[in-house]
Write an enzyme that holds these catalytic residues in place. Structure first.
Site, PDB file in Angstrom:
ATOM      1  N   HIS A  98       0.851  -1.193   0.000  1.00 46.23           N
ATOM      2  CA  HIS A  98       0.000   0.000   0.000  1.00 46.23           C
ATOM      3  C   HIS A  98       0.889   1.246   0.000  1.00 46.23           C
ATOM      4  O   HIS A  98       1.935   1.266   0.656  1.00 46.23           O
ATOM      5  CB  HIS A  98      -0.885   0.044   1.244  1.00 46.23           C
ATOM      6  N   GLU A 115      -1.035  -0.348   8.298  1.00 45.67           N
ATOM      7  CA  GLU A 115      -1.972  -1.252   8.966  1.00 45.67           C
ATOM      8  C   GLU A 115      -1.257  -2.092  10.009  1.00 45.67           C
ATOM      9  O   GLU A 115      -0.028  -2.184  10.014  1.00 45.67           O
ATOM     10  CB  GLU A 115      -2.678  -2.154   7.943  1.00 45.67           C
ATOM     11  N   HIS A 173       3.686  -7.306   1.688  1.00 45.33           N
ATOM     12  CA  HIS A 173       3.096  -8.239   2.640  1.00 45.33           C
ATOM     13  C   HIS A 173       2.047  -9.139   1.986  1.00 45.33           C
ATOM     14  O   HIS A 173       1.506  -8.813   0.931  1.00 45.33           O
ATOM     15  CB  HIS A 173       2.457  -7.484   3.807  1.00 45.33           C
ATOM     16  N   ARG A 193      -1.464  -4.840  -6.106  1.00 46.59           N
ATOM     17  CA  ARG A 193      -1.248  -6.284  -6.111  1.00 46.59           C
ATOM     18  C   ARG A 193      -0.080  -6.608  -7.029  1.00 46.59           C
ATOM     19  O   ARG A 193      -0.032  -6.127  -8.165  1.00 46.59           O
ATOM     20  CB  ARG A 193      -2.541  -6.942  -6.608  1.00 46.59           C
TER      21      ARG A 193
HETATM   22 ZN    ZN Z   1      -2.584  -4.922   3.246  1.00 49.88          ZN
END
Ligand code: ZN
Length: 319
Positions: A98, A115, A173, A193
């Protein structure tokens, strides 16, 4: 204002399982329930208030009409700051990254995403992917994506229940199969992605990859493990600080009797129950909460108690 139980939005992504329905009591008739968005003012999956005067309203509507429910610490955020999800990965999630706020606001028109993951449960031997084994160059990263050897240089980490991972924006991740996590993140749905194990989506086509953007935003140094903090006892609960950053402060909370909290004017509280049952009492409001339930306590509600043995995750916004 009063504490509000929230009804989540659900996502049926292809890697999801059925545990959110089978073990966490979620009422959802999708075949696969990959995610429940437990605290969300994001347009892609809005939380709905499930009790009292505002029952049926979305949390986003409530916040728009009454920003003071967020508390004074949230004044620095233009939009609702966070998004909390339960994620049931029956299969591996795609390898992804991200962007940070600066990049995301410039390119995508929304927040970036830092996150944190709290491992709620996992199969024996479960692993997740967390950054690189060693520092790599942009060229090598791009080349390995192209020739399908990326997984040779990424770091796999075995997990156990209660582990915490802090995924700063820019960290490569992937949640591995057999892991159920609670995710607390910035309020954003921007994901780049990179690798999807050659899978196809519900339409039979490979899901879109976002390689150029990913190469631009990925931190090429190995990710550092997040420091583990000591548990402490406060107001009847055993707590452990899981994560604290400019966007959110998260504790695990556990009591076998009664714990008290104070939602003062500085921040709302969010509690996600992960084990046991508890009754939340605040003024005239009494809410029965069971495993999987989520409650939003507006800033300024004051003191409240949670009685009954339970474990959960508690989130607020600090200064
Ligand atoms: Zn994520």
């Amino acid at each position: 204002m009063y504490p509000m139980k929230l009804a989540p939005a659900f996502k049926d992504y292809l890697w999801g399982g059925t545990r959110l329905r089978d073990d966490f009591g979620k009422k959802c008739d999708y075949d696969k329930v990959a995610e429940s968005w437990e605290l969300s003012c994001h347009k892609d999956g809005l939380s709905v208030i499930a009790n009292g005067e505002f029952s049926g309203k979305t949390l986003a509507e409530l916040v728009n009409e009454n920003r003071s429910v967020l508390g004074t610490n949230c004044k620095r955020f233009e939009q609702f700051p966070i998004l909390i999800k339960l994620i049931d990965a029956k299969d591996n999630l795609s390898v992804q990254v991200h962007p940070d706020n600066e990049y995301a606001q410039r390119v995508e028109g929304e927040y970036g995403k830092t996150e944190m993951w709290y491992i709620v449960d996992c199969d024996p031997g479960a692993e997740l992917l967390y950054g690189f084994k060693k520092e790599v160059s942009k060229e090598e990263f791009a080349e390995r994506i192209k020739n399908n050897t990326l997984l040779e240089i990424t770091q796999s980490v075995p997990v156990k229940k209660g582990d915490v991972f802090f995924i700063k924006a820019g960290t490569l991740h992937a949640i591995g199969k057999g892991i159920l996590i609670a995710e607390i993140q910035q309020n954003s749905n921007t994901t780049y992605r990179i690798y999807d194990y050659g899978r196809v989506g519900a339409d039979g086509k490979p899901r879109q990859l976002h390689i150029d953007k990913a190469v631009e935003v990925t931190n090429l140094c190995p990710a550092q493990p997040y420091p583990v903090t000591e548990p402490f006892t406060e107001n009847g609960a055993e707590k452990r600080l899981l994560s604290k950053c400019e966007y959110f402060t998260v504790y695990s909370v556990e009591t076998d009797n009664e714990a008290s909290f104070d939602a003062d004017g500085t921040s709302f509280h969010h509690i996600l129950v992960l084990e046991g049952n508890t009754v939340l009492k605040c003024g005239d409001t009494s809410l029965e909460l069971k495993k999987g339930d989520s409650v939003f306590v507006p800033a300024g509600c004051g003191k409240y108690s949670l009685s009954g043995a339970f474990k959960g995750v508690f989130t607020r916004i600090d200064q």
